[in-house]
Design a protein around this motif. Structure first.
Motif, PDB file in Angstrom:
ATOM      1  N   PHE A  89       0.835  -1.186   0.000  1.00  0.00           N
ATOM      2  CA  PHE A  89       0.000   0.000   0.000  1.00  0.00           C
ATOM      3  C   PHE A  89       0.873   1.241   0.000  1.00  0.00           C
ATOM      4  N   ALA A  90       0.430   2.234  -0.730  1.00  0.00           N
ATOM      5  CA  ALA A  90       1.056   3.552  -0.692  1.00  0.00           C
ATOM      6  C   ALA A  90      -0.035   4.553  -0.344  1.00  0.00           C
ATOM      7  N   HIS A  91       0.298   5.505   0.485  1.00  0.00           N
ATOM      8  CA  HIS A  91      -0.685   6.500   0.909  1.00  0.00           C
ATOM      9  C   HIS A  91      -0.652   7.685  -0.041  1.00  0.00           C
ATOM     10  N   GLY A  92      -1.836   8.087  -0.485  1.00  0.00           N
ATOM     11  CA  GLY A  92      -1.967   9.266  -1.322  1.00  0.00           C
ATOM     12  C   GLY A  92      -2.070  10.515  -0.463  1.00  0.00           C
ATOM     13  N   VAL A 100      -6.113  11.736  10.171  1.00  0.00           N
ATOM     14  CA  VAL A 100      -6.141  12.683  11.293  1.00  0.00           C
ATOM     15  C   VAL A 100      -7.593  12.943  11.709  1.00  0.00           C
ATOM     16  N   TYR A 101      -8.472  13.127  10.742  1.00  0.00           N
ATOM     17  CA  TYR A 101      -9.883  13.352  11.051  1.00  0.00           C
ATOM     18  C   TYR A 101     -10.474  12.160  11.794  1.00  0.00           C
ATOM     19  N   CYS A 102     -10.197  10.961  11.302  1.00  0.00           N
ATOM     20  CA  CYS A 102     -10.713   9.753  11.959  1.00  0.00           C
ATOM     21  C   CYS A 102     -10.165   9.614  13.368  1.00  0.00           C
ATOM     22  N   GLY A 141      -5.453  -1.264  16.612  1.00  0.00           N
ATOM     23  CA  GLY A 141      -5.295  -1.907  15.304  1.00  0.00           C
ATOM     24  C   GLY A 141      -5.244  -0.909  14.170  1.00  0.00           C
ATOM     25  N   MET A 142      -6.114   0.111  14.237  1.00  0.00           N
ATOM     26  CA  MET A 142      -6.110   1.142  13.192  1.00  0.00           C
ATOM     27  C   MET A 142      -4.779   1.890  13.170  1.00  0.00           C
ATOM     28  N   LEU A 143      -4.266   2.223  14.345  1.00  0.00           N
ATOM     29  CA  LEU A 143      -2.983   2.930  14.402  1.00  0.00           C
ATOM     30  C   LEU A 143      -1.841   2.076  13.869  1.00  0.00           C
ATOM     31  N   LEU A 144      -1.842   0.788  14.242  1.00  0.00           N
ATOM     32  CA  LEU A 144      -0.789  -0.100  13.746  1.00  0.00           C
ATOM     33  C   LEU A 144      -0.886  -0.299  12.232  1.00  0.00           C
ATOM     34  N   ASN A 145      -2.102  -0.319  11.698  1.00  0.00           N
ATOM     35  CA  ASN A 145      -2.262  -0.457  10.245  1.00  0.00           C
ATOM     36  C   ASN A 145      -1.837   0.801   9.513  1.00  0.00           C
ATOM     37  N   ALA A 146      -2.199   1.957  10.044  1.00  0.00           N
ATOM     38  CA  ALA A 146      -1.903   3.215   9.362  1.00  0.00           C
ATOM     39  C   ALA A 146      -0.421   3.567   9.442  1.00  0.00           C
ATOM     40  N   PRO A 153       5.438  -7.590  11.969  1.00  0.00           N
ATOM     41  CA  PRO A 153       4.880  -8.088  10.703  1.00  0.00           C
ATOM     42  C   PRO A 153       3.759  -7.180  10.200  1.00  0.00           C
ATOM     43  N   ARG A 154       3.682  -7.068   8.892  1.00  0.00           N
ATOM     44  CA  ARG A 154       2.634  -6.241   8.280  1.00  0.00           C
ATOM     45  C   ARG A 154       1.417  -7.105   8.004  1.00  0.00           C
ATOM     46  N   ILE A 155       0.542  -7.161   9.003  1.00  0.00           N
ATOM     47  CA  ILE A 155      -0.717  -7.872   8.846  1.00  0.00           C
ATOM     48  C   ILE A 155      -1.844  -6.903   9.203  1.00  0.00           C
ATOM     49  N   ASP A 156      -3.069  -7.297   8.969  1.00  0.00           N
ATOM     50  CA  ASP A 156      -4.209  -6.448   9.273  1.00  0.00           C
ATOM     51  C   ASP A 156      -4.547  -6.578  10.753  1.00  0.00           C
ATOM     52  N   TYR A 157      -4.054  -5.648  11.556  1.00  0.00           N
ATOM     53  CA  TYR A 157      -4.262  -5.705  13.003  1.00  0.00           C
ATOM     54  C   TYR A 157      -5.698  -5.399  13.386  1.00  0.00           C
TER      55      TYR A 157
END
Length: 188
Positions: A89-92, A100-102, A141-146, A153-157
């Protein structure tokens, strides 16, 4: 990020990805509304508030479902074998705005839940504590994913966190009667 790819046809993934991303986009808004409703702040939940809360998620949703989705997030899939695929994934440029809003919405919901822990007593305090504990799992989990730290490891936390949330909220719901005795009902 390594994903099992053996039994899921690509057309199902193409249908499910926008649905999954829609859930990701709207979850913080729903979380804040739930927190406000739980705390009995119904006056804050009105058409104007809901419209204002929905501006950034709606823009994110439009970007995700449009040809401009690369402004939000870009996913590149590279087959590793017949059954595994690597997803990068690459962030746009819209991603940090949305994130930040979330996080602001999620922090506000957390503050509302935390205030309920201090405000309530007895059964309601136990409910509030379980809701607050369950709330922190997907947030982590959201913070670790973002923003994943190096060396993990890069998994969906988030996917790993939601069962823990469900467990906490299950106990709050059935053991401590979350929906039967809410703080708003107690106040009346």
């Amino acid at each position: 990020l390594i994903c099992m790819n053996a039994y899921i046809p690509s057309w199902i993934k193409d249908v499910m990805d926008p649905i999954r991303m829609s859930a990701v986009v709207w979850t913080p808004v729903v979380m804040l509304i739930f927190a406000l409703e739980y705390a009995g702040a119904r006056k804050l939940i009105n058409r104007v508030t809901l419209t204002l809360l929905s501006v950034i998620p709606m823009a994110s949703q439009i970007l995700l479902l449009s040809p401009w989705s690369e402004f939000f997030v870009v996913a590149g899939r590279q087959p590793l074998s017949e059954h595994f695929v690597s997803v990068k994934f690459a962030h746009g440029p819209w991603f940090p705005i949305h994130t930040v809003y979330c996080m602001i919405l999620v922090v506000l919901a957390g503050i509302v839940f935390l205030l309920q822990v201090f405000k309530n007593k007895g059964l309601l305090r136990l409910q509030s504590i379980l809701v607050l504990i369950g709330y922190f799992f997907p947030v982590s989990g959201m913070l670790l994913n973002a923003y994943p730290p190096d060396g993990i490891p890069r998994i969906d936390y988030s996917s790993l966190a939601f069962p823990l949330t469900a467990l906490c909220w299950y106990v709050a719901l059935f053991r401590y009667k979350l929906l039967e005795v809410a703080p708003i009902a107690q106040a009346r």
